[in-house]
Design an enzyme around this catalytic site. Structure first.
Site, mmCIF file in Angstrom:
data_model
loop_
_atom_site.group_PDB
_atom_site.id
_atom_site.type_symbol
_atom_site.label_atom_id
_atom_site.label_comp_id
_atom_site.label_asym_id
_atom_site.label_seq_id
_atom_site.Cartn_x
_atom_site.Cartn_y
_atom_site.Cartn_z
ATOM 1 N N GLY A 1 -21.709 26.412 11.999
ATOM 2 C CA GLY A 1 -20.964 25.214 11.624
ATOM 3 C C GLY A 1 -21.187 24.035 12.539
ATOM 4 C CB ALA A 2 -20.637 23.508 16.156
ATOM 5 C CB THR B 1 -12.713 25.799 16.970
ATOM 6 O OG1 THR B 1 -13.751 25.940 17.930
ATOM 7 C CG2 THR B 1 -11.637 26.833 17.211
ATOM 8 C CE LYS C 1 -16.224 23.974 14.810
ATOM 9 N NZ LYS C 1 -16.904 23.174 15.843
ATOM 10 C CG ASN D 1 -14.903 19.145 13.109
ATOM 11 O OD1 ASN D 1 -14.849 18.311 12.206
ATOM 12 N ND2 ASN D 1 -14.961 18.810 14.382
#
Length: 270
Positions: free
Chosen positions: A143-144, A75, A79, A100
């Site tokens: 990343g997310a 998280t 990531k 992830n």
């Protein structure tokens, strides 16, 4: 085998999973995965590991040597960085540039994959928010955010407008996405979601009580959905503001819940 619910001890045969983050207190993966292990009758446990960015390499390389560790969840803010610590990458990682989750393969190598995007889209659909044909404004291309952007385009959004304070990162993502989905992505020059059907906060803003809003929802049209991927607190300042203005809101936990089936398949938890 016995799952790890209340009263069930961890023992010498327990399989381990770790979730890495900084901070770590807000993570919800253990609260979802450990009951899943119990329901499936698996002797396994997922534990939070607080890994600061300066220590990430050492933490991941050390955990890779733990023979009864079968996987790692990743998280904020790791990531993007964790991708280079994997031996192999799945197709989503190659497109979005972040991971992830990591899985130990039979040959001892570690495979990285990213289910943030597919989980977010699954969560939207489950909540009755249809992305196909929509105009989505996305804030945060880390990343997310990059994974969510790709999954939304794959799900058929008509237009994706993205913003990040790191303009180099923003334009690099837009270029990568444009190679796969031509003429559907544009970079925003300011954090304003004018005209968007769905506005998404994919930044960490909202984790801390003194964080500023990632964007103001007051420029959204009536009925515009405001989604936040921050899971703790559940009611972020952004979602509270959006609800006050009468907008439907979409909570961060939906993204994680939307990934459970993908995790089961990825880790062979059948």
């Amino acid at each position: 085998m016995t799952g790890h619910h209340a009263g069930t001890p961890v023992n010498g045969a327990t399989r381990l999973y770790a979730v890495l983050g900084d901070p770590i207190a807000q993570v919800k993966a253990p609260a979802l995965m450990n009951p899943l292990f119990a329901r499936l009758g698996l002797d396994a446990v997922l534990v939070p590991v607080h890994a600061r960015p300066a220590h990430l390499d050492a933490v991941v390389r050390g955990l890779r040597q733990v023979d009864n560790l079968d996987g790692m969840f990743v998280t904020v803010p790791h990531k993007v960085a964790v991708r280079r610590l994997a031996d192999r990458c799945g197709p989503a990682v190659d497109v979005v540039g972040s991971a992830n989750v990591l899985r130990r393969e039979p040959d001892g190598c570690w495979l990285a994959e990213n289910f943030d995007g597919s989980g977010f889209v699954t969560g939207l659909l489950t909540a009755g928010h249809e992305p196909k044909g929509a105009h989505v404004a996305l804030f945060g291309t880390g990343g997310a955010g990059s994974a969510i952007a790709a999954a939304l385009l794959d799900a058929g959004v008509d237009r994706l407008s993205a913003y990040d304070t790191d303009t180099a990162k923003l334009h690099a993502l837009v270029a990568r996405l444009d190679a796969h989905w031509p003429d559907r992505v544009r970079a925003l020059t300011a954090p304003h979601p004018q005209g968007a059907d769905i506005a998404v906060n994919a930044t960490p803003l909202g984790l801390r009580p003194d964080d500023p809003l990632p964007f103001s929802p007051d420029s959204l049209p009536p009925g515009g959905v405001v989604a936040d991927i921050v899971m703790e607190p559940r009611e972020t300042p952004l979602l509270r503001e959006a609800a006050t203005l009468g907008h439907p809101v979409h909570h961060g936990i939906h993204m994680l819940e939307g990934q459970l089936d993908a995790y089961r398949t990825f880790f062979g938890l059948l």
